[in-house]
Write a protein that holds these residues in place. Structure first.
Motif, mmCIF file in Angstrom:
data_model
loop_
_atom_site.group_PDB
_atom_site.id
_atom_site.type_symbol
_atom_site.label_atom_id
_atom_site.label_comp_id
_atom_site.label_asym_id
_atom_site.label_seq_id
_atom_site.Cartn_x
_atom_site.Cartn_y
_atom_site.Cartn_z
ATOM 1 N N MET A 70 0.632 -1.166 0.147
ATOM 2 C CA MET A 70 0.149 -0.107 -0.138
ATOM 3 C C MET A 70 0.862 1.393 0.006
ATOM 4 N N LEU A 71 1.943 1.167 0.754
ATOM 5 C CA LEU A 71 2.926 2.615 0.690
ATOM 6 C C LEU A 71 3.584 2.758 -0.325
ATOM 7 N N LEU A 72 3.887 1.694 -1.248
ATOM 8 C CA LEU A 72 4.481 1.837 -2.404
ATOM 9 C C LEU A 72 3.652 2.360 -3.418
ATOM 10 N N LEU A 73 2.379 1.889 -3.602
ATOM 11 C CA LEU A 73 1.399 2.431 -4.413
ATOM 12 C C LEU A 73 0.976 3.803 -3.963
ATOM 13 N N LEU A 74 1.098 4.279 -2.739
ATOM 14 C CA LEU A 74 0.937 5.730 -2.483
ATOM 15 C C LEU A 74 1.912 6.418 -3.048
ATOM 16 N N VAL A 82 0.642 10.599 -2.106
ATOM 17 C CA VAL A 82 2.214 10.721 -1.819
ATOM 18 C C VAL A 82 2.474 11.121 -0.658
ATOM 19 N N GLN A 83 2.016 12.341 0.014
ATOM 20 C CA GLN A 83 2.118 12.566 1.347
ATOM 21 C C GLN A 83 1.666 11.686 2.310
ATOM 22 N N LEU A 84 0.448 10.935 1.914
ATOM 23 C CA LEU A 84 0.146 9.785 2.954
ATOM 24 C C LEU A 84 1.075 8.624 3.065
ATOM 25 N N GLY A 85 1.507 8.428 1.914
ATOM 26 C CA GLY A 85 2.450 7.218 1.589
ATOM 27 C C GLY A 85 3.722 7.664 2.547
ATOM 28 N N MET A 86 4.103 8.895 2.590
ATOM 29 C CA MET A 86 5.110 9.310 3.114
ATOM 30 C C MET A 86 4.833 9.274 4.613
ATOM 31 N N LEU A 87 3.925 9.522 5.112
ATOM 32 C CA LEU A 87 3.586 9.631 6.583
ATOM 33 C C LEU A 87 3.419 8.267 6.928
ATOM 34 N N GLY A 88 2.950 7.491 6.236
ATOM 35 C CA GLY A 88 2.827 5.878 6.422
ATOM 36 C C GLY A 88 3.949 5.418 6.353
ATOM 37 N N GLY A 89 4.961 5.717 5.604
ATOM 38 C CA GLY A 89 6.476 5.273 5.941
ATOM 39 C C GLY A 89 7.057 5.677 7.084
ATOM 40 N N ILE A 90 6.755 6.836 7.470
ATOM 41 C CA ILE A 90 7.450 7.246 8.919
ATOM 42 C C ILE A 90 6.748 6.411 9.831
ATOM 43 N N PHE A 109 16.187 6.467 7.904
ATOM 44 C CA PHE A 109 15.455 6.311 6.932
ATOM 45 C C PHE A 109 13.953 7.337 7.026
ATOM 46 N N MET A 110 13.761 7.642 8.305
ATOM 47 C CA MET A 110 12.625 8.672 8.294
ATOM 48 C C MET A 110 12.847 9.942 7.875
ATOM 49 N N ALA A 111 14.330 10.300 7.921
ATOM 50 C CA ALA A 111 14.724 11.737 7.916
ATOM 51 C C ALA A 111 14.233 12.073 6.212
ATOM 52 N N LEU A 116 10.545 15.832 2.896
ATOM 53 C CA LEU A 116 9.739 15.824 1.484
ATOM 54 C C LEU A 116 8.401 15.674 1.838
ATOM 55 N N VAL A 117 7.834 15.312 3.103
ATOM 56 C CA VAL A 117 6.229 15.228 3.322
ATOM 57 C C VAL A 117 5.543 16.502 3.015
ATOM 58 N N ASP A 118 6.016 17.470 3.091
ATOM 59 C CA ASP A 118 5.300 18.593 2.804
ATOM 60 C C ASP A 118 5.368 19.286 1.360
ATOM 61 N N ARG A 119 6.054 18.561 0.418
ATOM 62 C CA ARG A 119 6.249 19.245 -0.946
ATOM 63 C C ARG A 119 4.837 18.694 -1.613
ATOM 64 N N GLU A 120 4.744 19.451 -3.159
ATOM 65 C CA GLU A 120 3.622 19.153 -3.849
ATOM 66 C C GLU A 120 4.246 18.140 -4.850
ATOM 67 N N TYR A 121 3.114 17.192 -4.980
ATOM 68 C CA TYR A 121 3.503 16.090 -6.243
ATOM 69 C C TYR A 121 2.288 16.047 -6.941
ATOM 70 N N ASP A 122 2.818 16.857 -8.150
ATOM 71 C CA ASP A 122 1.808 16.950 -9.239
ATOM 72 C C ASP A 122 1.591 15.762 -10.145
#
Length: 144
Positions: A70-74, A82-90, A109-111, A116-122
């Motif tokens: 699920m994380l990789l798909l996000l 993408v941001q949800l995937g990064m939060l899930g990764g953390i 690995f969390m750093a 990058l979690v607050d960036r825009e992913y268009d």
């Protein structure tokens, strides 16, 4: 392709590989998780791991593997996903810390995810790759 897209693609690959590993351990030898009881950092966590039935360990590994997919798909998608995937990764890297001191490198690995979690992913990763392929074909036809 931006550096952040390479980073999120790298995490997607990492989660893909580790999901395969966790799934295969769940199929072949879920009892291996009992060995973690020796290294658990939370008091009594080791005792709990050592008495759980094998089917619970197996189910846990399958769920863990599904979470990683699920994380990789996000991470491969775009926008807030993408941001949800990064939060899930953390959350993923935080959740495995108590299983032993050998998981402490997960803090590193969390750093990048935190940065990058607050960036825009268009654009999604497949969208980026398709646009690169299309622009490469246009260049070839213009040169011909």
């Amino acid at each position: 392709m931006h550096k952040r897209d390479f980073v999120r693609t790298g995490y997607a690959v990492l989660y893909f590989i580790t999901s395969i590993i966790n799934f295969s351990i769940g199929l072949n030898n879920p009892e291996i998780l009992r060995s973690l009881s020796e290294y658990a950092l939370i008091p009594h966590m080791g005792n709990i791991l050592s008495v759980l039935p094998a089917w619970v360990l197996q189910a846990g590994l399958f769920l863990f593997s599904g979470y990683q997919v699920m994380l990789l798909l996000l991470l491969l998608s775009k926008g807030i996903f993408v941001q949800l995937g990064m939060l899930g990764g953390i959350l993923f890297h935080l959740a495995i810390l108590p299983f032993g001191w050998f998981n402490l490198p997960n803090i590193l690995f969390m750093a990048p995810l935190l940065f990058l979690v607050d960036r825009e992913y268009d654009t999604s990763i497949p969208g980026i790759l398709i646009s690169k392929l299309k622009s490469g074909k246009r260049k070839l036809t213009l040169k011909s």
